[in-house]
Design a protein around this motif. Structure first.
Motif, PDB file in Angstrom:
ATOM      1  N   ILE A  92       0.835  -1.206   0.000  1.00 38.70           N
ATOM      2  CA  ILE A  92       0.000   0.000   0.000  1.00 38.70           C
ATOM      3  C   ILE A  92       0.864   1.248   0.000  1.00 38.70           C
ATOM      4  O   ILE A  92       0.627   2.184  -0.771  1.00 38.70           O
ATOM      5  CB  ILE A  92      -0.968  -0.015   1.208  1.00 38.70           C
ATOM      6  CG1 ILE A  92      -2.015  -1.116   1.021  1.00 38.70           C
ATOM      7  CG2 ILE A  92      -1.634   1.348   1.395  1.00 38.70           C
ATOM      8  CD1 ILE A  92      -2.850  -1.408   2.262  1.00 38.70           C
ATOM      9  N   SER A 118      -3.437   4.082  -1.057  1.00 34.98           N
ATOM     10  CA  SER A 118      -4.478   4.789  -0.308  1.00 34.98           C
ATOM     11  C   SER A 118      -4.997   5.991  -1.078  1.00 34.98           C
ATOM     12  O   SER A 118      -6.141   6.408  -0.888  1.00 34.98           O
ATOM     13  CB  SER A 118      -3.943   5.246   1.054  1.00 34.98           C
ATOM     14  OG  SER A 118      -3.599   4.123   1.833  1.00 34.98           O
ATOM     15  N   LYS A 138      -8.231  -3.587   3.712  1.00 36.70           N
ATOM     16  CA  LYS A 138      -7.435  -2.450   4.190  1.00 36.70           C
ATOM     17  C   LYS A 138      -7.696  -1.170   3.404  1.00 36.70           C
ATOM     18  O   LYS A 138      -7.513  -0.081   3.919  1.00 36.70           O
ATOM     19  CB  LYS A 138      -5.949  -2.788   4.142  1.00 36.70           C
ATOM     20  CG  LYS A 138      -5.556  -3.768   5.213  1.00 36.70           C
ATOM     21  CD  LYS A 138      -4.064  -3.841   5.375  1.00 36.70           C
ATOM     22  CE  LYS A 138      -3.738  -4.864   6.425  1.00 36.70           C
ATOM     23  NZ  LYS A 138      -3.085  -4.319   7.574  1.00 36.70           N
ATOM     24  N   LEU A 139      -8.124  -1.326   2.150  1.00 37.70           N
ATOM     25  CA  LEU A 139      -8.343  -0.148   1.298  1.00 37.70           C
ATOM     26  C   LEU A 139      -9.824   0.187   1.129  1.00 37.70           C
ATOM     27  O   LEU A 139     -10.191   0.930   0.229  1.00 37.70           O
ATOM     28  CB  LEU A 139      -7.684  -0.358  -0.066  1.00 37.70           C
ATOM     29  CG  LEU A 139      -6.168  -0.401  -0.035  1.00 37.70           C
ATOM     30  CD1 LEU A 139      -5.611  -0.755  -1.398  1.00 37.70           C
ATOM     31  CD2 LEU A 139      -5.597   0.927   0.435  1.00 37.70           C
TER      32      LEU A 139
END
Length: 170
Positions: free
Chosen positions: A25, A31, A50-51
């Motif tokens: 990431i 992000s 996570k994203l």
């Protein structure tokens, strides 16, 4: 035999695999990515979690995939997290060609195990002693193919066990 239906993101292995995702990431600035991110070989969709669903996952285990045919996508980033080593060199060349056709301007992020003595020790202490049993291509062979087809933008290491690279297609 390795069971890819199992989620290996737990215990000691989970610390390692989560560190890899966090580095992916960060290296790819994912992000902030506005376009489609294809997680090729997504497994249990940890990158997507996570994203916050900015990711479309594809896996050969159909129940883990978001799409049936990833080749119809136009991603701005393709992530291959610990997946290319499972292919022969010929198959890696075919995948790279497919990825390029999908969007020649996209970035490619690869995470590949180093398979050094430390990784062999790590497999033992994590309880996944057969983790490399089905690998068909080593890091050096994968990087050779990628060097022929892509320009290296950046590279990071995770505990000397995994090499994460950011590439741009030539």
């Amino acid at each position: 035999m390795i069971d890819y239906h199992k989620d290996y993101y737990k215990g000691i292995g989970g610390i390692y695999f989560n560190k890899i995702i966090n580095k992916i990431i960060k290296l790819g600035n994912l992000s902030e990515e506005k376009g489609i991110i294809l997680d090729f070989g997504c497994g249990h969709n940890h990158l997507k979690r996570k994203l916050n669903n900015k990711v479309i996952g594809y896996d050969i285990i159909t129940e883990l995939s978001d799409v049936k045919d990833y080749r119809k996508l136009k991603p701005s980033v393709i992530v291959c997290n610990n997946i290319l080593e499972h292919f022969t060199e010929l198959d890696i060349r075919k995948k790279i060609s497919e990825f390029r056709k999908m969007n020649r301007g996209c970035k490619l992020i690869t995470a590949t195990p180093t398979e050094n003595w430390l990784s062999k020790f790590g497999m033992i202490i994590s309880g996944i002693s057969n983790a490399h049993d089905d690998h068909k291509t080593k890091l050096k062979g994968i990087n050779k193919i990628l060097d022929e087809n892509c320009k290296l933008i950046g590279r990071k290491n995770v505990f000397s066990l995994c090499e994460i690279s950011l590439w741009k297609f030539k």
